[in-house]
Design a protein around this motif. Structure first.
Motif, PDB file in Angstrom:
ATOM      1  N   VAL A  39       0.888  -1.217  -0.005  1.00 30.26           N
ATOM      2  CA  VAL A  39       0.020  -0.096  -0.046  1.00 30.26           C
ATOM      3  C   VAL A  39       0.681   1.339  -0.116  1.00 30.26           C
ATOM      4  CG1 VAL A  39      -1.801   1.120   1.118  1.00 30.26           C
ATOM      5  CG2 VAL A  39      -1.813  -1.191   1.136  1.00 30.26           C
ATOM      6  N   LYS A  41      -0.081   4.307  -0.726  1.00 27.18           N
ATOM      7  CA  LYS A  41      -0.481   5.710  -0.314  1.00 27.18           C
ATOM      8  C   LYS A  41       0.280   6.678   0.383  1.00 27.18           C
ATOM      9  CE  LYS A  41      -2.935   4.189   3.746  1.00 27.18           C
ATOM     10  NZ  LYS A  41      -4.140   3.632   4.321  1.00 27.18           N
ATOM     11  N   ASN A  62      -5.375   4.404  -1.864  1.00 27.43           N
ATOM     12  CA  ASN A  62      -6.799   4.699  -1.332  1.00 27.43           C
ATOM     13  C   ASN A  62      -7.433   5.925  -1.832  1.00 27.43           C
ATOM     14  OD1 ASN A  62      -5.237   6.487   0.242  1.00 27.43           O
ATOM     15  ND2 ASN A  62      -6.389   6.081   2.020  1.00 27.43           N
ATOM     16  N   VAL A  87      -8.028   0.403  -2.668  1.00 31.06           N
ATOM     17  CA  VAL A  87      -8.433  -0.078  -1.226  1.00 31.06           C
ATOM     18  C   VAL A  87      -9.038   0.976  -0.279  1.00 31.06           C
ATOM     19  CG1 VAL A  87      -6.403  -1.991  -0.979  1.00 31.06           C
ATOM     20  CG2 VAL A  87      -6.150   0.499  -0.114  1.00 31.06           C
ATOM     21  N   MET A 172     -13.807  -8.350   1.374  1.00 29.73           N
ATOM     22  CA  MET A 172     -12.300  -7.435   2.167  1.00 29.73           C
ATOM     23  C   MET A 172     -12.754  -6.942   3.410  1.00 29.73           C
ATOM     24  SD  MET A 172     -11.648  -4.278   2.684  1.00 29.73           S
ATOM     25  CE  MET A 172     -10.237  -2.962   2.380  1.00 29.73           C
ATOM     26  N   VAL A 174     -11.003  -4.505   7.046  1.00 32.17           N
ATOM     27  CA  VAL A 174     -10.177  -4.071   7.756  1.00 32.17           C
ATOM     28  C   VAL A 174     -10.612  -4.414   9.454  1.00 32.17           C
ATOM     29  CG1 VAL A 174      -9.385  -1.897   8.894  1.00 32.17           C
ATOM     30  CG2 VAL A 174      -9.886  -1.835   6.386  1.00 32.17           C
ATOM     31  N   MET A 209      -3.096  -6.233   7.638  1.00 31.50           N
ATOM     32  CA  MET A 209      -2.318  -4.981   7.230  1.00 31.50           C
ATOM     33  C   MET A 209      -1.095  -5.164   8.145  1.00 31.50           C
ATOM     34  SD  MET A 209      -5.543  -2.127   7.273  1.00 31.50           S
ATOM     35  CE  MET A 209      -4.772  -1.353   8.524  1.00 31.50           C
ATOM     36  N   SER A 210      -0.247  -4.148   8.194  1.00 26.70           N
ATOM     37  CA  SER A 210       1.132  -4.106   8.988  1.00 26.70           C
ATOM     38  C   SER A 210       1.105  -5.048  10.188  1.00 26.70           C
ATOM     39  CB  SER A 210       1.637  -2.826   9.046  1.00 26.70           C
ATOM     40  OG  SER A 210       2.059  -2.361   7.988  1.00 26.70           O
ATOM     41  N   ARG A 225      -3.008  -6.146   2.906  1.00 25.24           N
ATOM     42  CA  ARG A 225      -2.489  -5.074   2.300  1.00 25.24           C
ATOM     43  C   ARG A 225      -1.642  -4.503   3.206  1.00 25.24           C
ATOM     44  NH1 ARG A 225      -7.892  -5.523   3.411  1.00 25.24           N
ATOM     45  NH2 ARG A 225      -7.584  -4.242   5.036  1.00 25.24           N
ATOM     46  N   VAL A 226      -0.382  -4.409   2.828  1.00 27.30           N
ATOM     47  CA  VAL A 226       0.564  -3.762   4.032  1.00 27.30           C
ATOM     48  C   VAL A 226       1.435  -2.611   3.367  1.00 27.30           C
ATOM     49  CG1 VAL A 226       2.804  -4.561   5.244  1.00 27.30           C
ATOM     50  CG2 VAL A 226       1.003  -6.256   4.460  1.00 27.30           C
ATOM     51  N   GLY A 227       1.239  -1.456   4.269  1.00 25.90           N
ATOM     52  CA  GLY A 227       2.070  -0.161   4.097  1.00 25.90           C
ATOM     53  C   GLY A 227       3.129  -0.101   4.805  1.00 25.90           C
ATOM     54  N   THR A 228       2.940   0.598   6.017  1.00 25.35           N
ATOM     55  CA  THR A 228       3.756   1.015   7.180  1.00 25.35           C
ATOM     56  C   THR A 228       5.032   0.081   7.169  1.00 25.35           C
ATOM     57  OG1 THR A 228       2.156   2.041   8.392  1.00 25.35           O
ATOM     58  CG2 THR A 228       4.070   2.149   9.277  1.00 25.35           C
ATOM     59  N   ARG A 234       3.880   6.941   6.859  1.00 27.55           N
ATOM     60  CA  ARG A 234       3.742   7.840   5.792  1.00 27.55           C
ATOM     61  C   ARG A 234       3.973   9.134   6.089  1.00 27.55           C
ATOM     62  NH1 ARG A 234       0.197   3.456   5.656  1.00 27.55           N
ATOM     63  NH2 ARG A 234      -1.322   4.241   7.467  1.00 27.55           N
TER      64      ARG A 234
HETATM   65  C1  LIG Z   1      -3.585   2.304   4.648  1.00 23.15           C
HETATM   66  C2  LIG Z   1      -4.317   0.972   4.318  1.00 23.15           C
HETATM   67  C3  LIG Z   1      -3.509  -0.235   4.570  1.00 23.15           C
HETATM   68  C4  LIG Z   1      -2.305  -0.251   5.150  1.00 23.15           C
HETATM   69  O1  LIG Z   1      -1.909  -0.070   6.309  1.00 23.15           O
HETATM   70  P1  LIG Z   1      -0.781  -0.342   7.094  1.00 23.15           P
HETATM   71  O2  LIG Z   1      -1.156  -0.239   8.523  1.00 23.15           O
HETATM   72  O3  LIG Z   1       0.217   0.821   6.770  1.00 23.15           O
HETATM   73  O4  LIG Z   1      -0.048  -1.682   6.613  1.00 23.15           O
HETATM   74  C5  LIG Z   1      -4.157  -1.440   4.420  1.00 23.15           C
HETATM   75  N1  LIG Z   1      -5.651  -1.351   3.977  1.00 23.15           N
HETATM   76  C6  LIG Z   1      -6.468  -0.275   3.905  1.00 23.15           C
HETATM   77  C7  LIG Z   1      -7.759  -0.224   3.345  1.00 23.15           C
HETATM   78  C8  LIG Z   1      -5.588   1.103   4.084  1.00 23.15           C
HETATM   79  O5  LIG Z   1      -6.240   2.124   3.945  1.00 23.15           O
END
Ligand SMILES: *Cc1c(COP(=O)(O)O)cnc(C)c1O
Length: 238
Positions: A39, A41, A62, A87, A172, A174, A209-210, A225-228, A234
């Protein structure tokens, strides 16, 4: 500078891949059955290009404006090799452009949005747009982060499945805020199994996620879905 960033991203990615491998090993799953969506963003197009160089094929965004601008900035050779996952919560009036570039929209949470994506997809695509129905796992605890409440998911799935421009690929969610992820993901998996009885092609489960990817792998997630954990925190909202 870019070398430093490339090394940071390589380290983040290696750490996440190791976590996924360990989570799969501890529940007897094959890591090959898991799609890692990075992810990106709030991170620049240059990060996407570096991640692509590290073998990342799936990126998540996103917000429509940010996603469209970033994709346009990418080297065309990088762009053509990427799958783009949308996402974020999506306003109906942004649905058509997203239907033009997304490879998978994870966040269909109402019939009106499904119909807007369907129209956009029929105008711009030769094949149906793959989508997931987003489930709200908050269960009444404060404002949700988007998603259809569990009791409405099967009805929404039927609406999506009936639209010629969309292809229902799965569910999907969260994890709920302020509640443990594991039981919430188990509820999601049970709901996904019910949806699959009617729609056998809906075999994607996007969760994790993370902070909770291990719980998601244990519950049967196919997409994380992994960002951080890959990209670091961010940068301030631009
Ligand atoms: C930002 C986001 C993520 C990633 O989140 P992290 O905690 O940074 O891994 C995953 N899913 C959605 C829907 C997001 O908005």
């Amino acid at each position: 500078m870019s070398d430093v960033r490339a090394a940071e991203l390589a380290q983040g990615l290696a750490g996440v891949r190791a976590r996924i491998a360990a989570a799969c090993a501890s529940c007897g799953r094959d890591a090959g059955g898991i799609t890692l969506v990075a992810v990106t963003k709030h991170h620049p197009a240059s990060d996407v290009e570096l991640l692509a160089g590290l073998g990342v094929q799936h990126v998540g965004e996103n917000r429509h404006q940010e996603a469209a601008a970033k994709l346009a900035e990418l080297d065309p050779r990088v762009r053509s090799g990427l799958s783009v996952h949308f996402v974020g919560q999506l306003q109906t009036n942004k649905a058509a452009p997203v239907a033009g570039y997304a490879d998978l929209v994870h966040t269909v949470d109402r019939a009106r949005l499904a119909r807007a994506l369907d129209r956009g997809a029929q105008e711009q695509r030769s094949e149906p747009l793959p989508v997931l129905v987003q489930v709200d796992l908050q269960e009444g605890r404060e404002a949700g982060r988007g998603g259809a409440v569990p009791g409405e998911v099967e009805e929404l799935a039927a609406v999506v499945a009936g639209l010629p421009g969309l292809r229902l690929r799965g569910l999907m969610a969260v994890a709920p805020l302020g509640a443990p992820a594991a039981p919430a993901f188990e509820r999601l998996a049970a709901l996904a199994a019910r949806v699959r009885r009617t729609h056998p092609g809906a075999d994607v489960l996007s969760a994790g996620m993370s902070g909770d990817l291990e719980e998601a792998v244990a519950a049967g997630a196919t997409h994380l879905r992994v960002g951080t954990a890959i990209l670091g925190s961010r940068p301030a909202h631009r």
